[in-house]
Design an enzyme around this catalytic site. Structure first.
Site, PDB file in Angstrom:
ATOM      1  N   LYS A  13       0.820  -1.210   0.000  1.00 23.76           N
ATOM      2  CA  LYS A  13       0.000   0.000   0.000  1.00 23.76           C
ATOM      3  C   LYS A  13       0.860   1.269   0.000  1.00 23.76           C
ATOM      4  O   LYS A  13       0.576   2.219  -0.733  1.00 23.76           O
ATOM      5  CB  LYS A  13      -0.896  -0.044   1.241  1.00 23.76           C
ATOM      6  CG  LYS A  13      -1.748   1.155   1.463  1.00 23.76           C
ATOM      7  CD  LYS A  13      -2.658   0.905   2.651  1.00 23.76           C
ATOM      8  CE  LYS A  13      -1.880   0.704   3.937  1.00 23.76           C
ATOM      9  NZ  LYS A  13      -1.899   1.812   4.866  1.00 23.76           N
ATOM     10  N   ARG A  87     -10.261   3.943  10.778  1.00 24.82           N
ATOM     11  CA  ARG A  87      -9.961   2.600  11.261  1.00 24.82           C
ATOM     12  C   ARG A  87     -11.209   1.856  11.710  1.00 24.82           C
ATOM     13  O   ARG A  87     -11.197   0.639  11.809  1.00 24.82           O
ATOM     14  CB  ARG A  87      -9.008   2.656  12.460  1.00 24.82           C
ATOM     15  CG  ARG A  87      -7.579   2.892  12.075  1.00 24.82           C
ATOM     16  CD  ARG A  87      -6.658   2.727  13.275  1.00 24.82           C
ATOM     17  NE  ARG A  87      -5.365   3.315  12.996  1.00 24.82           N
ATOM     18  CZ  ARG A  87      -4.435   2.747  12.243  1.00 24.82           C
ATOM     19  NH1 ARG A  87      -4.642   1.556  11.715  1.00 24.82           N
ATOM     20  NH2 ARG A  87      -3.289   3.356  12.005  1.00 24.82           N
ATOM     21  N   ARG A 126      12.833 -10.888   3.823  1.00 25.57           N
ATOM     22  CA  ARG A 126      13.246  -9.506   3.745  1.00 25.57           C
ATOM     23  C   ARG A 126      14.417  -9.222   4.682  1.00 25.57           C
ATOM     24  O   ARG A 126      14.452  -9.704   5.803  1.00 25.57           O
ATOM     25  CB  ARG A 126      12.048  -8.625   4.127  1.00 25.57           C
ATOM     26  CG  ARG A 126      12.180  -7.204   3.702  1.00 25.57           C
ATOM     27  CD  ARG A 126      10.833  -6.594   3.493  1.00 25.57           C
ATOM     28  NE  ARG A 126      10.234  -6.165   4.747  1.00 25.57           N
ATOM     29  CZ  ARG A 126       9.251  -5.259   4.809  1.00 25.57           C
ATOM     30  NH1 ARG A 126       8.760  -4.732   3.706  1.00 25.57           N
ATOM     31  NH2 ARG A 126       8.745  -4.930   5.962  1.00 25.57           N
ATOM     32  N   ARG A 159      14.404  -8.099  10.582  1.00 22.05           N
ATOM     33  CA  ARG A 159      13.666  -7.424  11.652  1.00 22.05           C
ATOM     34  C   ARG A 159      12.665  -8.379  12.304  1.00 22.05           C
ATOM     35  O   ARG A 159      12.066  -9.222  11.642  1.00 22.05           O
ATOM     36  CB  ARG A 159      12.897  -6.225  11.089  1.00 22.05           C
ATOM     37  CG  ARG A 159      13.798  -5.163  10.473  1.00 22.05           C
ATOM     38  CD  ARG A 159      12.994  -3.945  10.121  1.00 22.05           C
ATOM     39  NE  ARG A 159      11.695  -4.327   9.584  1.00 22.05           N
ATOM     40  CZ  ARG A 159      10.633  -3.549   9.550  1.00 22.05           C
ATOM     41  NH1 ARG A 159      10.690  -2.330  10.045  1.00 22.05           N
ATOM     42  NH2 ARG A 159       9.498  -3.955   9.030  1.00 22.05           N
ATOM     43  N   ARG A 170      -0.181 -10.311  13.171  1.00 21.43           N
ATOM     44  CA  ARG A 170      -0.482  -8.964  12.690  1.00 21.43           C
ATOM     45  C   ARG A 170      -1.620  -9.005  11.665  1.00 21.43           C
ATOM     46  O   ARG A 170      -2.505  -8.157  11.663  1.00 21.43           O
ATOM     47  CB  ARG A 170       0.786  -8.387  12.068  1.00 21.43           C
ATOM     48  CG  ARG A 170       0.840  -6.894  11.995  1.00 21.43           C
ATOM     49  CD  ARG A 170       2.249  -6.429  11.710  1.00 21.43           C
ATOM     50  NE  ARG A 170       2.735  -6.941  10.449  1.00 21.43           N
ATOM     51  CZ  ARG A 170       4.015  -6.981  10.093  1.00 21.43           C
ATOM     52  NH1 ARG A 170       4.939  -6.545  10.914  1.00 21.43           N
ATOM     53  NH2 ARG A 170       4.378  -7.438   8.930  1.00 21.43           N
TER      54      ARG A 170
END
Ligand SMILES: [Zn+2]
Length: 215
Positions: A13, A87, A126, A159, A170
């Protein structure tokens, strides 16, 4: 034109948002930025927001809406991308009311759909430069310098955010929090979905079409 982009962290996004800002002159409204700016400028609404934060409370929706309203006045005439707001359904309804008073509305809500397995694969591979923040991927974009950054020689790190259990948690949180808002806009008839597992160029083309913008 006012649009809302909805997508889980890692859905691409942010990348698409930047492209629409660069190519079509959108401005991005992030409530966090708007809030910080109002507090720094010590505006009346900024001070009010600060007083809630000082008490360890959430800034109430009507205060946030008032900040958003002020931002839209500053940016009058520009196309706005709402990022990370609204939200909740209550915020979405308040936003509709506020825009109506401005003889404006949300034209499109773009929902970045992701396949959780593909996202996990993308994020667990990543690697991020601990010095400059450049992002690599062990499969699709490895650094030619191995564990070091090509740009600054900083060490690349995995990370904690990019670990599978964290990502799944998440995503579950995201669906729980955002699902009702997505359904709200679906009922309103201005929700469009894009499959964000595709290449960024393809996603960009699709959103451009959805918004009726000439390429
Ligand atoms: Zn670096």
């Amino acid at each position: 034109m006012n649009i809302i982009l909805i997508g889980a962290p890692g859905s691409g996004k942010g990348t698409q948002s930047r492209r629409f800002i660069d190519k079509f002159g959108f401005v991005q409204l992030s409530t966090g930025d708007v809030l910080r700016a109002a507090i720094a400028a010590k505006t009346e609404t900024g001070l009010l927001a600060q007083s809630f934060m000082d008490q360890g409370k959430l800034v109430p929706d009507e205060v946030m809406i008032s900040l958003v309203d002020g931002y839209m006045t500053q940016q009058a005439g520009k196309s706005v991308i709402f990022d990370g707001f609204p939200r909740t359904v209550a915020q979405a309804e308040s936003l509709n009311d506020m825009l109506k008073k401005r003889a404006s509305k949300i034209e499109k809500v773009v929902y970045f759909k992701i396949n959780p397995q593909i996202l996990v694969k993308r994020l667990t591979g990543r690697r991020t430069c601990s010095q400059c923040g450049e992002i690599y991927h062990i499969e699709t974009k490895p650094s030619s310098k191995g564990d070091l950054c090509e740009k600054c020689n900083g060490p690349l790190v995995h990370r904690a955010d990019d670990r599978e259990d964290v990502i799944n948690e998440r995503l579950a949180q995201f669906e729980k929090n955002t699902g009702p808002t997505i359904e709200f806009y679906r009922k309103q008839g201005n929700l469009a979905e894009v499959d964000s597992d595709q290449e960024p160029d393809v996603v960009f083309e699709q959103i451009t079409k959805i918004l009726g913008l000439a390429n």
